[in-house]
Enzyme design. Structure first.
Site, PDB file in Angstrom:
ATOM      1  N   HIS A 136      -0.200   0.844  -1.417  1.00  0.00           N
ATOM      2  CA  HIS A 136      -0.191   1.825  -0.268  1.00  0.00           C
ATOM      3  C   HIS A 136       0.421   1.666   0.683  1.00  0.00           C
ATOM      4  O   HIS A 136       0.146   0.623   1.423  1.00  0.00           O
ATOM      5  CB  HIS A 136      -1.693   2.268  -0.238  1.00  0.00           C
ATOM      6  CG  HIS A 136      -2.490   2.627  -1.467  1.00  0.00           C
ATOM      7  ND1 HIS A 136      -3.077   1.596  -2.037  1.00  0.00           N
ATOM      8  CD2 HIS A 136      -2.396   3.819  -2.207  1.00  0.00           C
ATOM      9  CE1 HIS A 136      -3.664   2.498  -3.452  1.00  0.00           C
ATOM     10  NE2 HIS A 136      -3.213   3.657  -3.288  1.00  0.00           N
TER      11      HIS A 136
ATOM     12  N   SER B 167      -4.802   8.777  -4.130  1.00  0.00           N
ATOM     13  CA  SER B 167      -5.035   7.729  -3.272  1.00  0.00           C
ATOM     14  C   SER B 167      -4.220   8.049  -1.884  1.00  0.00           C
ATOM     15  O   SER B 167      -5.048   7.718  -1.041  1.00  0.00           O
ATOM     16  CB  SER B 167      -4.901   6.565  -3.740  1.00  0.00           C
ATOM     17  OG  SER B 167      -3.591   5.881  -4.095  1.00  0.00           O
TER      18      SER B 167
ATOM     19  N   ASP C 157      -1.214  -2.664   1.182  1.00  0.00           N
ATOM     20  CA  ASP C 157      -1.585  -3.586   0.012  1.00  0.00           C
ATOM     21  C   ASP C 157      -0.302  -3.486  -1.057  1.00  0.00           C
ATOM     22  O   ASP C 157       0.799  -2.844  -0.563  1.00  0.00           O
ATOM     23  CB  ASP C 157      -2.834  -3.109  -0.830  1.00  0.00           C
ATOM     24  CG  ASP C 157      -2.929  -1.633  -1.056  1.00  0.00           C
ATOM     25  OD1 ASP C 157      -1.824  -0.992  -1.452  1.00  0.00           O
ATOM     26  OD2 ASP C 157      -3.920  -0.998  -1.188  1.00  0.00           O
TER      27      ASP C 157
END
Length: 361
Positions: A334, A41, A331
């Site tokens: 990340h 990600s 978040d």
């Protein structure tokens, strides 16, 4: 007509090479033709939008500070490291995901991301997250290479792959999902053995890309895993939120092994350049000295409470902080765009210059 099409493609390729070569303060820069991205990600620019998985960043408030203020599938409030690197190299402003429909010839010529949020080198990782496995990312790359050949011709496509900057950023999910939080692999390995297992999978991955024509690799180490907000929360450090030192110590041990391994891989692969990117020190420096970089909040995310919200739990109903540029994390997992930008600057200054050499082929 075929002659002029071929000429135009070659001209685009040459322009990107010469533009990259003249980057920054009059110094010679690596001659990268394109940027090819693999991993999780941290470098997924939107591939998860097109697969069945809960790990998606294609909804608000993700993309809050991206151009146009639109969620793109990037797991942040804005751009990711590959976007900044591509821009620094004058290749493109953002790196599109390979699964995006209707990619243009220019998109393919200058590079794409194959990465998938939730992926890792261990197959157990993607079994849990339904992400695109690293092995499947290789299969998508093969499709990409065939399309590239169709656009540019066999000789030119081969040269583009040789001159591409390959970014590999994965491994964090392997340890989070299989060792620390779910402990699947603890039944089989101790931490030292599991590090070696993951590194072996990484070595195989690089060799596969090499055999398919890639030669220039920038490989990210693990971040300070114990400082990821959700890991602090899981350690039950709610009031005195400190990094989980055991997990950080494991990450540093892995990174030392990785740096040594990459030197060996480079020595085994003729005409390759395999460079280690020390993401750990870059991130921990921002966390330990936030004021120096204009940051304020280091142990919780901007989205929601910042303690546990990520992907589906960070959504349109979540409140967000007033100024994400003051936060290390967007978040609970990340980083914010501003942190990705700092990491990209480190790569520009410390990693890319190591590719400054010429081959006699």
């Amino acid at each position: 007509m075929a002659y002029y099409a071929s000429y135009s493609i070659t001209l685009i390729h040459l322009c990107t090479i010469f533009a990259a070569a003249s980057l920054g303060n009059g110094l010679t820069r690596p001659k990268f033709s394109s940027i090819l991205v693999f991993g999780d990600s941290t470098v997924d620019t939107g591939n998860n939008n097109y697969i069945e998985t809960l790990a998606k960043g294609n909804h608000f408030p993700y993309g809050k500070d991206f151009p146009g203020h639109v969620p793109t599938g990037r797991f942040s409030n804005g751009k990711l490291v590959p976007d900044f690197i591509a821009s620094m190299l004058n290749l493109k402003d953002t790196v599109p995901p390979f699964l995006q429909p209707n990619l243009s010839d220019e998109d393919l010529l200058t590079g794409v991301s194959f990465a998938s949020g939730g992926s890792g080198f261990d197959d157990f990782t993607t079994a849990l997250t339904a992400a695109i496995a690293m092995s499947q990312q290789i299969e998508y790359f093969k499709v990409y290479a065939a399309r590239l050949k169709g656009i540019a011709g066999e000789h030119e496509a081969k040269q583009i792959l040789r001159d591409s900057l390959v970014i590999i950023s994965a491994g964090t999910n392997d340890f989070l999902l299989n060792f620390y939080d779910i402990s699947t692999r603890k039944l089989e390995f101790n931490i030292d053995e599991y590090q070696d297992f993951v590194l072996n999978r990484l070595q195989i991955f690089i060799k596969e890309l090499y055999d398919l024509g890639c030669r220039k690799f920038a490989v990210s180490g693990l971040p300070c895993i114990g400082c990821i907000p959700i890991q602090i929360t899981k350690s039950l450090s709610l009031k005195d939120r400190k990094c989980v030192e055991d997990e950080n110590s494991d990450a540093k041990q892995y990174n030392r092994k990785l740096a040594r391994l990459l030197l060996k891989i480079e020595a085994m692969l003729p005409q390759s350049k395999v460079v280690y990117a020390d993401i750990y020190d870059t991130l921990i420096n921002l966390i330990n000295h936030p004021q120096k970089y204009g940051l304020k909040e280091t142990n919780k995310g901007c989205c929601g409470s910042g303690l546990f919200e990520v992907s589906p739990l960070c959504n349109e109903l979540s409140s967000t902080c007033d100024d994400p540029s003051k936060y290390v994390f967007w978040d609970s997992v990340h980083p914010t765009e501003v942190v990705y930008k700092y990491i990209a600057k480190y790569i520009k200054m410390e990693v890319l210059p190591k590719f400054q050499f010429d081959w006699d082929i």
